[in-house]
Motif scaffolding. Sequence first.
Motif, PDB file in Angstrom:
ATOM      1  N   ASP A 133      48.234   3.506  79.282  1.00 33.47           N
ATOM      2  CA  ASP A 133      49.267   3.559  80.080  1.00 33.47           C
ATOM      3  C   ASP A 133      50.089   2.282  79.580  1.00 33.47           C
ATOM      4  O   ASP A 133      49.493   1.556  79.074  1.00 33.47           O
ATOM      5  CB  ASP A 133      49.187   3.820  81.387  1.00 33.47           C
ATOM      6  CG  ASP A 133      50.437   4.023  82.343  1.00 33.47           C
ATOM      7  OD1 ASP A 133      51.567   4.227  81.614  1.00 33.47           O
ATOM      8  OD2 ASP A 133      50.340   4.395  83.537  1.00 33.47           O
ATOM      9  N   VAL A 134      51.469   2.189  79.665  1.00 34.52           N
ATOM     10  CA  VAL A 134      52.281   1.577  79.350  1.00 34.52           C
ATOM     11  C   VAL A 134      52.377  -0.013  80.203  1.00 34.52           C
ATOM     12  O   VAL A 134      51.844  -0.023  81.230  1.00 34.52           O
ATOM     13  CB  VAL A 134      53.741   1.880  79.065  1.00 34.52           C
ATOM     14  CG1 VAL A 134      53.837   3.152  78.449  1.00 34.52           C
ATOM     15  CG2 VAL A 134      54.252   2.164  80.636  1.00 34.52           C
ATOM     16  N   ASP A 138      57.201   6.298  79.122  1.00 36.05           N
ATOM     17  CA  ASP A 138      56.170   5.926  80.170  1.00 36.05           C
ATOM     18  C   ASP A 138      55.929   7.162  80.655  1.00 36.05           C
ATOM     19  O   ASP A 138      56.565   7.913  81.618  1.00 36.05           O
ATOM     20  CB  ASP A 138      56.504   5.033  81.192  1.00 36.05           C
ATOM     21  CG  ASP A 138      55.860   4.976  82.333  1.00 36.05           C
ATOM     22  OD1 ASP A 138      54.343   5.397  81.946  1.00 36.05           O
ATOM     23  OD2 ASP A 138      56.130   4.223  83.212  1.00 36.05           O
ATOM     24  N   ASP A 139      54.919   7.910  80.270  1.00 37.08           N
ATOM     25  CA  ASP A 139      53.671   7.371  79.384  1.00 37.08           C
ATOM     26  C   ASP A 139      53.599   8.236  78.202  1.00 37.08           C
ATOM     27  O   ASP A 139      52.492   8.612  77.843  1.00 37.08           O
ATOM     28  CB  ASP A 139      52.613   7.435  80.395  1.00 37.08           C
ATOM     29  CG  ASP A 139      51.332   6.644  79.735  1.00 37.08           C
ATOM     30  OD1 ASP A 139      51.436   5.869  78.877  1.00 37.08           O
ATOM     31  OD2 ASP A 139      50.026   7.118  80.010  1.00 37.08           O
ATOM     32  N   HIS A 185      49.162   9.680  81.210  1.00 35.78           N
ATOM     33  CA  HIS A 185      50.078  10.559  82.227  1.00 35.78           C
ATOM     34  C   HIS A 185      51.316  10.987  81.404  1.00 35.78           C
ATOM     35  O   HIS A 185      51.712  10.557  80.534  1.00 35.78           O
ATOM     36  CB  HIS A 185      50.277  10.019  83.552  1.00 35.78           C
ATOM     37  CG  HIS A 185      51.231   8.843  83.519  1.00 35.78           C
ATOM     38  ND1 HIS A 185      52.513   9.103  83.687  1.00 35.78           N
ATOM     39  CD2 HIS A 185      51.121   7.545  83.315  1.00 35.78           C
ATOM     40  CE1 HIS A 185      53.121   7.900  83.705  1.00 35.78           C
ATOM     41  NE2 HIS A 185      52.286   6.822  83.456  1.00 35.78           N
ATOM     42  N   GLU A 232      51.067  10.567  88.038  1.00 37.77           N
ATOM     43  CA  GLU A 232      50.546   9.017  88.074  1.00 37.77           C
ATOM     44  C   GLU A 232      51.934   8.477  88.804  1.00 37.77           C
ATOM     45  O   GLU A 232      51.694   7.453  89.258  1.00 37.77           O
ATOM     46  CB  GLU A 232      50.372   8.800  86.653  1.00 37.77           C
ATOM     47  CG  GLU A 232      49.940   7.450  86.595  1.00 37.77           C
ATOM     48  CD  GLU A 232      50.717   6.148  86.724  1.00 37.77           C
ATOM     49  OE1 GLU A 232      50.270   4.983  87.247  1.00 37.77           O
ATOM     50  OE2 GLU A 232      52.218   6.468  86.617  1.00 37.77           O
ATOM     51  N   GLU A 233      52.934   8.749  88.543  1.00 37.52           N
ATOM     52  CA  GLU A 233      54.398   8.127  89.047  1.00 37.52           C
ATOM     53  C   GLU A 233      54.477   8.238  90.477  1.00 37.52           C
ATOM     54  O   GLU A 233      55.220   7.533  91.122  1.00 37.52           O
ATOM     55  CB  GLU A 233      55.808   8.403  88.300  1.00 37.52           C
ATOM     56  CG  GLU A 233      55.736   8.372  86.672  1.00 37.52           C
ATOM     57  CD  GLU A 233      55.507   6.778  86.463  1.00 37.52           C
ATOM     58  OE1 GLU A 233      55.711   6.140  87.340  1.00 37.52           O
ATOM     59  OE2 GLU A 233      55.563   6.571  85.180  1.00 37.52           O
TER      60      GLU A 233
END
Length: 466
Positions: free
Chosen positions: A343-344, A269-270, A109, A300-301
């Motif tokens: 992703d992280v 991120d990310d 993302h 995503e967040e």
Amino acid sequence: MSESKAKDLKEELFTKKKNAGFILNENDIKEADDFCKGYMSFLDAAKTEREAVCEAVNMLEENGFVEYNFDKDLKSGDKIYINNRGKAIIAAIIGSDDVSKGFKINAAHIDSPRLDLKQNPIYEDNQIGFFKTHYYGGIKKYQWTAIPLALHGVIINSKNEKIEVKIGEEENDPVFCVCDLLPHLATQQMKRTLSEGVKGEELNIIIGSRPFKDDKESEMVKLNIIKILNEKYGIAEDDFISAELEAVPAFKAKDIGFDRSMIGSYGQDDRVCAYTALKALLDCNGVPKKTVITVLTDKEETGSDGNTGLNSSYLNYFIYDLAEKLGGRPRQVISASECLSADVNAAFDPTFPDVLEIRNASKINYGVCVTKFTGSRGKSGTSDASAEFVAKIRNLLDSKNVIWQTGELGKVDLGGGGTVAQYIANLNIDVIDVGVPVLSMHAPFEITSKIDTYMAYKAFKVFIED
Ligand code: MN
Ligand code: MN
């Protein structure tokens, strides 16, 4: 054989995972450091999802990818991309294998936590001009005060013209700032909880203080600011209603540490996985067997909802249409596909050891992190990758000398978080989270290790080349 049986047995049976600094030679480490120079330039150029898409388009086109809309036939080796509203992008290389064997997907993302401007943002209070903000994603609000902020985004005016805004990044640009209270007068504020220390409605950004010279009228500071904006961008107050303006940290990516082993930057991120997944696609060796896809998604967040988030149908539509175009049965193709949710994860922080369970936490410099499941408490809100798929990825990474570790996000009862993995898994695709451990995740300045970043790139590359 050494003199100790126990030592030999341990050598044979215990995990051999260790800090990559002990495994890699100087050349390997230099390779990682060099790779990260490109990544750091990307971080500076792409601070928002829109800018990340622009950068991705530039990189894709430089490497022979063309924009596609399912009008033309495709053959193996073709390189295409689809731009979803300038905020998300899917790129693919058509493979040589029978399409029914499925696709290989890396999904990262490109949105990051930040302060969005409200739709009526501009006001004056006691002859200081401000923007009202509405934070985006999970932030610790106090971290966003007293740091230089830049303003990025678009304004669509009354003639439907798009005005691009990027101010605060050049050496001579002004920057903006959220004020915090001086400690001398913060006795009451200091009694608030950390989450309420600065409240959402206190995240007001200072944008000016000089009045328009007419002391018979009110709101002269606000008028002076809007006059400047009108001269610079041709906008009036109502144009903010149809704008997406994001306040992000104004500082640039930097090496961290005397040994320069880490990267400090906003938005890792990310984008650390977005950049590495995109580079893996660009550097993909020859024509891949399976059709390979890199998705850089938005939202995503905030939970992946919305038409640019992965909980929408845009990836699904793309895979369906591509499968059909290549002569496959879409449901068969999608069900045979595999994905790394890039992703992280939270890196172990020795200053706050209590939130992570050390045996199952990712550590910086231990390589890219493979996360079987995310979610919270009893694995709620997650896709839990099957042991079979974990084994496949684990054995692949080992066979290609990618240094990797496993880790989960925090102690069982403590909290948690999700990624796009669940939305991809819900399409009936095998998926697992693979990404870079991050210190200070979601802070305005996040920290990653250069070696882990490089190992993420290698992981995404060997996955699509396999
Ligand atoms: Mn993330
Ligand atoms: Mn996040």
